[in-house]
Design a protein around this motif. Sequence first.
Motif, short mmCIF file in Angstrom:
data_model
loop_
_atom_site.label_atom_id
_atom_site.label_comp_id
_atom_site.label_asym_id
_atom_site.label_seq_id
_atom_site.Cartn_x
_atom_site.Cartn_y
_atom_site.Cartn_z
N HIS A 168 -13.89 -32.56 -9.69
CA HIS A 168 -14.58 -31.24 -9.79
C HIS A 168 -14.56 -30.96 -11.37
N LEU A 169 -15.57 -30.26 -11.73
CA LEU A 169 -15.83 -29.67 -13.03
C LEU A 169 -15.76 -28.40 -12.95
N LEU B 155 -11.08 -39.73 -23.23
CA LEU B 155 -11.42 -38.46 -22.75
C LEU B 155 -12.59 -38.54 -21.68
N LEU B 156 -13.60 -39.36 -22.24
CA LEU B 156 -14.74 -39.42 -21.44
C LEU B 156 -14.44 -40.14 -19.91
N ALA B 157 -13.48 -41.05 -20.13
CA ALA B 157 -13.12 -41.65 -18.89
C ALA B 157 -12.48 -40.82 -18.00
N GLU B 158 -11.41 -40.03 -18.61
CA GLU B 158 -10.95 -39.42 -17.70
C GLU B 158 -11.59 -38.00 -16.86
N LEU B 159 -12.54 -37.38 -17.90
CA LEU B 159 -13.49 -36.40 -17.13
C LEU B 159 -14.28 -37.12 -16.09
N SER B 160 -14.66 -38.45 -16.25
CA SER B 160 -15.66 -39.26 -15.43
C SER B 160 -15.05 -39.30 -13.98
#
Length: 681
Positions: free
Chosen positions: A477-478, A468-473
Amino acid sequence: MSSSTQELRDRLTQAYALPRGPARFAALDAVFRHADAAGDVPFAFSVRMNAISDFHHGGDPTRAFLAFSWCLSVFDRQPELVGGHHAQRLLWDFKWIVWALPQFPDIPLDRTMAVLDDMQRRYQLAGHSLHAVHQHRWLVAHHVGDMAAAQEAYDRMLTAKRDAMSDCSACVPSGQVRHLTSLGQFEEAIAVGEPFKRGGCSEQPQWMLSELLTPYLQTGRFDQAVDAHRDGYRRIRDDRHHLDNLAQHVLFCGLTGNEARGLELVERHLSWLERPSSPYAAMEFAASAALVLGRLRASGHGDLLLCRRSDDGTRRWEATVAEVHDEVTGQARVIAARFDARNGNRHQSDRIEARMVAAPVTEQLPLTVLAGRPTGTTGHVDPKLAALVERVAALTVAGDLAGAARARLDVAHTLRNAGRWEDAVEAAEEAVRSLDRAGLRDDSVRCRYLLWELYRRAYHHRAAARALLAELSQLKHLPDGVPPLEAILEDAAGSMHGEDAVTHLLTAADRHRVNGSPDAELRVLRKALVLLAHRPPGDPAWTELRRVDVLGAAEEHPSAEQAGKAQAAAARLLAAAGRLDEALARLDAAVTWFGPEELADERRAARLHRARLRLRAGEPALAEAEARELLAEDADEYGWSAAAILARALQAQGRTDEATEVLAQHDIDAEDLDDDDFDED
């Protein structure tokens, strides 16, 4: 050109630095080849023996077969090269090989029986009990559907003496539960299995909990079944070695009216069928998936979309429930037919066909809070949570899929705030699926961030947290409600070790630089320097050291606190490399940044560190002066450490009587001055 022993060891170290899986296994293959080319048989034997366990537990029994066969051949040809420990390990590993062989329909049955006979011969020659041999004869007979032979081997196992070659006290009963369940003796299966559902080895309790699912259901022990599913699945959800056990959990969903939950499991693990741990495990999972998807199709949801991806993550696409149902049904039937052709009967096909159309044991057994599990933790209903769950149901009935999806996210947040972590994980996972289906991109990202926060709390969710961290990275846009990526990366590094933590911190520092935030950049660099303190000169750590200097000299200075802390961290880096003069200069700079009053605690800590380094640098008089000043300023918080430094400084100057007086005055044991921790930088 052959490799030296040191080169082989370096290659092996690099291989095991990779996560368990295809990359590590390919690297180990390369180590084997280089060792063989070098003619280093002892090294080649040792690395293959150690790799067998890695292959077995990593879901790659084919490589385990090859490594085991090679080692067994060397053992027979050159027994003098094999120590007693490895000789025992070979006998133990026979069990893993026999367990896996029947799961590959292309391996002739007589080959498996020959390995079993060889196992028995070697066990007898070594003076071992045949307990494990009988257990594995049962396993093979059970696989081919020879229930008479299976019962005979099972009975012999029960009466044989256990010894060092027997499986652990929980694994043997797990096999017993499977045998008794296949005979419909559910009460006896529970009596045998329940005492061992808390654990026992690396395979437990997840294996036992999976085996107990059907007996619990068939005897109406629904609460125990739900607990076994939730705990058991949580333990194996990231481990493809347990694909056949995962199939039991999917089957459980299909038998309890939990098609939505089953669909979630199918969607999550479907890609594993591209690289299953064995054809047998693939058949088991495909058949269980066919049951769940078939029930969804029959209830009018055949057009529901599944989000699919390739096993390596390079391709993503959508398919309907009906399409995937046809696919897994065909896959299960094809593999079963291959087993039947090998085994000479229809046992596997008949069993798989029955599974794919099995009737439910109960119409609806709530598994999660969103599915109707009690909303309280001690028998008391949480009214706020209950209202949210009812709202999800009402919005779903009204056809407001977007509203229901957002309400699921509210449930997940509420559970998180109440400290019900695993319930929150389940709710957030359901929410992510529904938010994705509703096309609510920003809310989906918010939910993924919540899931990341939840996953990182528990070791068993570490792989999911990393993914998930890789996906968020990768997101450009967040949305509001999700911290900036640099803050997420800094937060992630705080709960990690090694290269990953350093990488996250340096990426965060780069983003702070782009954003023009020197104070934040320096704060993150300081954390990176602490982690890099024992890297050799020439390592990227030294590049970051120069970056700290550039920031400190910039016209737009960072805060005194961050600048001082960065210099103190740089001092640790330099001291660890033995560059004491430079380290002391950094501490001088840190003390200046901290000032005399504003950051008094940080200033005293830097001065204490400086006093220690002056001792190491052979400047006991300066260390003495610093320690006396610290004692005069604050005899409480830094008193013990400053007094210990003072005593050492006096000893170094030959003033032992004064040193003894300082030790007595501050109640310090002289042995404490010899403690390695005293010299920590």
